[in-house]
Motif scaffolding. Structure first.
Motif, mmCIF file in Angstrom:
data_model
loop_
_atom_site.group_PDB
_atom_site.id
_atom_site.type_symbol
_atom_site.label_atom_id
_atom_site.label_comp_id
_atom_site.label_asym_id
_atom_site.label_seq_id
_atom_site.Cartn_x
_atom_site.Cartn_y
_atom_site.Cartn_z
ATOM 1 N N LYS A 161 19.876 32.850 -52.204
ATOM 2 C CA LYS A 161 18.862 33.862 -51.974
ATOM 3 C C LYS A 161 18.343 33.796 -50.543
ATOM 4 O O LYS A 161 18.243 32.734 -49.949
ATOM 5 C CB LYS A 161 17.683 33.655 -52.935
ATOM 6 N N LYS A 162 17.980 34.951 -50.037
ATOM 7 C CA LYS A 162 17.326 35.005 -48.746
ATOM 8 C C LYS A 162 15.860 34.724 -48.950
ATOM 9 O O LYS A 162 15.222 35.288 -49.833
ATOM 10 C CB LYS A 162 17.507 36.398 -48.121
ATOM 11 N N HIS A 173 11.937 34.818 -48.477
ATOM 12 C CA HIS A 173 10.971 35.814 -48.032
ATOM 13 C C HIS A 173 9.576 35.207 -48.042
ATOM 14 O O HIS A 173 9.293 34.263 -48.789
ATOM 15 C CB HIS A 173 11.000 37.048 -48.934
ATOM 16 N N ASP A 192 6.873 39.354 -44.506
ATOM 17 C CA ASP A 192 7.742 40.491 -44.782
ATOM 18 C C ASP A 192 6.976 41.710 -45.295
ATOM 19 O O ASP A 192 7.493 42.828 -45.273
ATOM 20 C CB ASP A 192 8.810 40.103 -45.809
ATOM 21 N N PRO A 211 8.706 45.674 -53.428
ATOM 22 C CA PRO A 211 10.056 45.337 -53.915
ATOM 23 C C PRO A 211 10.066 43.958 -54.567
ATOM 24 O O PRO A 211 9.185 43.126 -54.316
ATOM 25 C CB PRO A 211 10.898 45.359 -52.634
ATOM 26 N N VAL A 261 11.685 41.207 -54.175
ATOM 27 C CA VAL A 261 11.765 39.978 -53.380
ATOM 28 C C VAL A 261 10.420 39.537 -52.820
ATOM 29 O O VAL A 261 10.230 38.367 -52.471
ATOM 30 C CB VAL A 261 12.783 40.142 -52.223
ATOM 31 N N ASP A 306 14.247 46.663 -55.167
ATOM 32 C CA ASP A 306 14.524 45.234 -55.264
ATOM 33 C C ASP A 306 14.418 44.530 -53.914
ATOM 34 O O ASP A 306 14.056 43.357 -53.852
ATOM 35 C CB ASP A 306 15.922 45.007 -55.842
ATOM 36 N N THR A 307 14.748 45.239 -52.842
ATOM 37 C CA THR A 307 14.745 44.625 -51.515
ATOM 38 C C THR A 307 13.917 45.464 -50.544
ATOM 39 O O THR A 307 13.598 46.627 -50.812
ATOM 40 C CB THR A 307 16.179 44.515 -50.966
ATOM 41 N N GLU A 317 15.060 46.515 -47.812
ATOM 42 C CA GLU A 317 15.967 47.565 -47.354
ATOM 43 C C GLU A 317 15.880 48.793 -48.262
ATOM 44 O O GLU A 317 16.010 49.930 -47.792
ATOM 45 C CB GLU A 317 17.410 47.039 -47.311
ATOM 46 N N ASP A 318 15.645 48.581 -49.561
ATOM 47 C CA ASP A 318 15.469 49.717 -50.475
ATOM 48 C C ASP A 318 14.254 50.549 -50.078
ATOM 49 O O ASP A 318 14.268 51.779 -50.176
ATOM 50 C CB ASP A 318 15.286 49.217 -51.919
#
Length: 538
Positions: free
Chosen positions: A312-313, A315, A319, A467, A469, A531-532, A534-535
């Motif tokens: 996993k990245k 966070h 963020d 999101p 994360v 979820d992210t 980026e979404d």
């Protein structure tokens, strides 16, 4: 198979979950007691400076002293009047010097409060509001401390510890020898309130299926509302502050039986690598729900199908504000948390300022919570965004309108219907006073309705805007912003020294600003959760 799939097999809201919510919801009644009891224990009765002379018209003078202080400037009751009898008879006279002999307090409504016991009036009046803010600060500290401990040691143990602290230190506060010890004990009670509120909500949602979580979460709010209403009756029957503090704290010892009935979170156990213990709980829940699982089901298959931790990245809360769209959403949500709680407790903790009987007003404000929490069931699934906008606007406009109620309104409501209400000013006729009081209370009640509904929506809305994360980070900081609003709420009424209208002006403008800012948020109703980051940015 992830845990939500397991819940679909055993039942997302079966008998097991319903019993669990009974254990979760009952303490909410007592949480409301502790949250709002300062309305009565910290009430300021009519008071006058002792002159060493008795007066047959002392009760009239008590009323007069309160009338003169209705604008938030208690000069007359804080100083020795040059001619007490002339003030009683004609409403005339001027204070000459600061009161040196102590105060007399009317016992028409309260036998005793912390104000009458420790003389928290005049130059010490600010201590009362500071004490309330210190209690709210305890909620903030508790949210941080018990939230962290619950993630490490589990929800159940922290709920049990918090309930114990609440009972022990709540009772201890009834025997406080001075105001400072009382405030310190109330601070500790405040930390325990956060420990119960947060972890009971989390424990319930972690055992509940996705489709039922919103409705199940609102159940706890209903029971908090019941506590709001019941407190009015308890305080009406128990007029001594020490006895009232004991009355709301002693029942907390009943929850010792939770040691045997409150389950742990199987989801938390799985997340912490304790699959066998989690599986035992899942089997028990499945049997209670009437959906027993086969013994040959592989426990290893119940682990979440997410990426392994090392893949996993990582966070952090940074963020939340690192990218443009996420930053805009985060700051708006944080403000909505702050504004909702500021106004909710700004109205709830200062019901005596609306002029009606304090017990009746408390009961009405509690009753308002029921339809407020019910109506969102019919609006929130249509649109989170416009439900939030509408209820913030209703709350803000209603609070703002109280500022523009003129003091000389007459003839709207017949006097005989309201003879039981205490008269609060000497500058207008009884009929005009009753009209003004009734209309201000009705508007404040409407404001409370809008803010209560908005506050219930923000719980759901926040979880869907952030999101996956960084969802926990977002809700955690939002909760901290909410507690900051709670800390500042008792301080609102310090602003009466500038103008008696400033507190309600802020209670009106803050939600209206939030309503405008909500226009910039997306509507998340019936949409897939991001979820992210980026979404969100995409």
């Amino acid at each position: 198979m992830n845990f939500d799939e397991i819940l679909r097999l055993i039942g997302g809201f079966g008998k097991f979950q319903k019993i669990l919510y009974v254990w979760i919801c009952v303490p909410q009644i007592f949480l409301a007691f502790h949250m709002l009891v300062s309305i009565f224990t910290g009430a300021v009765p009519p008071h006058v400076c002792q002159t060493g002379k008795s007066s047959a018209n002392s009760q009239l003078f008590f009323n007069l002293s309160l009338q003169y202080t209705s604008d938030g400037q208690p000069d007359l009751s804080c100083k020795t009047p040059e001619n007490r009898s002339s003030i009683v008879a004609f409403g005339d006279g001027h204070p000459t010097e600061r009161c040196q002999g102590g105060w007399e307090y009317s016992k028409e409504i309260f036998e005793s409060t912390i104000v009458t016991e420790w003389d928290l009036v005049c130059d010490r009046a600010s201590l009362n509001n500071i004490g309330s803010s210190f209690y709210m600060f305890g909620l903030l500290v508790g949210a941080i401390v018990f939230g962290t401990l619950a993630d490490k040691y589990g929800r159940r143990i922290i709920i049990l510890i918090s309930l114990s602290i609440q009972a022990v230190f709540g009772c201890a506060a009834a025997f406080a020898p001075n105001f400072y010890v009382y405030t310190a004990l109330r601070f500790i009670v405040g930390t325990s309130i956060s420990g119960v509120i947060m972890n009971a909500f989390v424990l319930g949602t972690e055992w509940t299926g996705p489709k039922e979580r919103m409705l199940a979460g609102l159940l706890t709010d209903y029971f908090f509302g019941f506590g709001y209403i019941i407190l009015a009756g308890v305080a009406y029957l128990v007029r001594d502050w020490r006895k009232l503090q004991l009355a709301i704290s002693m029942p907390g010892f009943i929850f010792i039986f939770y040691i045997w009935v409150l389950p742990r979170s199987a989801r938390w156990l799985m997340a912490n690598g304790r699959e066998e213990e989690a599986w035992d709980l899942i089997r028990k829940a499945a049997e209670i729900n009437g959906n027993p699982l086969t013994k040959d089901m592989d426990v290893s298959k119940t682990c979440n199908s997410e990426e392994k931790p090392e893949e996993k990245k990582k966070h952090s809360f940074i963020d939340l504000v690192r990218t443009p769209k996420m930053r805009k959403r985060s700051l708006i949500i944080f403000y909505l948390w702050f504004a909702n709680v500021l106004v909710y407790y700004g109205l709830s903790l200062n019901i005596s300022s609306f002029g009606m009987n304090i017990y009746l007003t408390q009961m009405i404000f509690g009753l308002v919570e029921m339809p407020a929490r019910t109506i969102i069931l019919f609006t929130i699934n249509r649109s989170r965004k416009f439900s939030q906008i509408a209820f913030l606007a209703v709350g803000g406009v209603a609070c703002l309108l109280t500022v523009f109620i003129p003091s000389g309104m007459k003839g709207l409501i017949p006097l005989p219907c309201f003879l039981s209400f205490r008269r609060l000013t000497s500058h207008s006729s009884p009929a005009s006073l009753i009209d003004q009081t009734l209309i201000k209370t009705a508007l404040a009640m409407t404001g409370k309705f809008g803010i209560t509904a908005s506050l219930s929506i923000i719980y759901v809305y926040s979880a869907e805007v952030f999101p996956t994360v960084i969802r926990q980070n977002g809700i955690g900081i939002g909760s901290m912003c909410a507690r900051t609003g709670g800390v500042l709420a008792p301080m609102l009424y310090f602003l009466k020294s500038f103008s008696p209208h400033v507190p309600m002006l802020l209670c009106g403008l803050c939600p209206l600003l939030g309503s405008v800012l909500t226009l910039l948020l997306p509507d998340t109703a019936n949409k897939a959760l991001p979820d992210t980051i980026e979404d969100v940015e995409g």
